[in-house]
Design a protein around this motif. Structure first.
Motif, PDB file in Angstrom:
ATOM      1  N   ALA A  28      -0.772  -3.129   0.838  1.00  0.00           N
ATOM      2  CA  ALA A  28      -0.828  -2.505  -0.479  1.00  0.00           C
ATOM      3  C   ALA A  28      -0.097  -3.403  -1.467  1.00  0.00           C
ATOM      4  O   ALA A  28       1.049  -3.786  -1.238  1.00  0.00           O
ATOM      5  CB  ALA A  28      -0.191  -1.121  -0.429  1.00  0.00           C
ATOM      6  N   SER A  31       0.200  -0.433  -7.664  1.00  0.00           N
ATOM      7  CA  SER A  31      -0.168   0.939  -7.997  1.00  0.00           C
ATOM      8  C   SER A  31       0.157   1.178  -9.466  1.00  0.00           C
ATOM      9  O   SER A  31       1.078   0.551 -10.015  1.00  0.00           O
ATOM     10  CB  SER A  31       0.595   1.938  -7.128  1.00  0.00           C
ATOM     11  N   ASN A  36       6.388   5.669  -7.591  1.00  0.00           N
ATOM     12  CA  ASN A  36       6.041   5.669  -6.170  1.00  0.00           C
ATOM     13  C   ASN A  36       7.187   5.291  -5.249  1.00  0.00           C
ATOM     14  O   ASN A  36       7.137   5.567  -4.066  1.00  0.00           O
ATOM     15  CB  ASN A  36       4.837   4.750  -5.914  1.00  0.00           C
ATOM     16  N   ILE A  45       4.606   1.913  -1.960  1.00  0.00           N
ATOM     17  CA  ILE A  45       3.351   1.422  -1.396  1.00  0.00           C
ATOM     18  C   ILE A  45       3.565   0.610  -0.123  1.00  0.00           C
ATOM     19  O   ILE A  45       2.659   0.520   0.716  1.00  0.00           O
ATOM     20  CB  ILE A  45       2.552   0.599  -2.422  1.00  0.00           C
ATOM     21  N   PHE A  78       3.942   7.268   0.933  1.00  0.00           N
ATOM     22  CA  PHE A  78       3.845   7.000  -0.506  1.00  0.00           C
ATOM     23  C   PHE A  78       3.678   8.335  -1.200  1.00  0.00           C
ATOM     24  O   PHE A  78       2.773   9.109  -0.881  1.00  0.00           O
ATOM     25  CB  PHE A  78       2.635   6.109  -0.789  1.00  0.00           C
ATOM     26  N   GLY A  80       3.053   9.756  -4.900  1.00  0.00           N
ATOM     27  CA  GLY A  80       2.793   9.506  -6.301  1.00  0.00           C
ATOM     28  C   GLY A  80       3.133  10.729  -7.141  1.00  0.00           C
ATOM     29  O   GLY A  80       2.892  11.858  -6.724  1.00  0.00           O
ATOM     30  N   ILE A  90      -4.189   2.885  -6.111  1.00  0.00           N
ATOM     31  CA  ILE A  90      -3.421   1.973  -5.251  1.00  0.00           C
ATOM     32  C   ILE A  90      -4.374   0.866  -4.817  1.00  0.00           C
ATOM     33  O   ILE A  90      -5.452   1.137  -4.281  1.00  0.00           O
ATOM     34  CB  ILE A  90      -2.862   2.671  -4.007  1.00  0.00           C
TER      35      ILE A  90
END
Length: 217
Positions: A28, A31, A36, A45, A78, A80, A90
């Protein structure tokens, strides 16, 4: 007797072929959600691709990543917490460009959610996954949900032509929370793999079996 042995051998070969799969390394990379790494002690992430569980693309729910709710400083998911009315995105980048093969033309992106309560049923229920080669979209797997009950798992599937190259994909968590409290979107782990198309695998195996029997006659 020899024919029986040949049948068993051929069927064993077919079984082995159907179990082929290639895990595609991803990470990842970004984002649009600024919270996050802090919400409820979540891991950000980087927590999405670092669980050491034994991922099996052909039986993805046989084992599961750590899906603990991120409380008490547990950094396993993760979480959000974006502005109300906005989607969370993401982006994931492949370790190297992947070229789709004829033996494994189906690309899967497997997602696991977190353990959560019945009051959270309207979260994590509008997820899309889009594959890319650079800036070119290769397809979108439309809205799907991660169930609240174990194993909190979902799969996005793409059937692509051999030779198609993939460099990245984007996961979007739609803001369908409905609580007027921002877009809460939580993932525990994301994996990517190439797997055989079941129908083509079966046809290939049956063709080989027919050839063996013809040669024995």
């Amino acid at each position: 007797m020899k024919t029986t042995i040949l049948l068993i051998t051929a069927l064993s070969a077919l079984t082995g072929l159907s179990q082929a799969a290639t895990i595609i390394a991803v990470s990842a990379t970004s984002s649009n959600d600024a919270n996050n790494g802090t919400s409820f002690g979540a891991g950000g992430i980087t927590a999405l691709t670092n669980d050491p569980f034994a991922y099996n693309p052909l039986d993805p729910t046989s084992t599961s990543p750590d899906r603990a709710t991120p409380t008490g400083g547990i950094a396993t998911v993760f979480h959000g917490n974006h502005t109300n009315g906005q989607d969370i995105t993401i982006e994931f980048t492949l370790a190297s460009t992947y070229s789709v093969t004829a033996l494994e033309p189906t690309i899967v992106v497997d997602l696991w959610g977190r353990n959560h309560s019945a009051s959270d049923l309207d979260r994590d229920n509008d997820i899309t996954v889009e594959l890319f080669n650079g800036l070119t979209s290769l397809g979108i797997f439309p809205s799907f949900a991660l169930p609240s009950a174990a194993p909190q798992y979902g799969r996005a599937t793409f059937n692509l032509a051999p030779g198609t190259e993939i460099t990245r994909f984007v996961i979007t968590g739609g803001d369908t929370d409905g609580q007027g409290a921002g877009n809460y979107f939580t993932l525990a782990e994301v994996e990517m793999a190439a797997v055989p198309e079941p129908s083509s695998t079966a046809l290939l195996g049956l063709g080989g079996l027919a050839l063996i029997l013809r040669r024995r006659k």
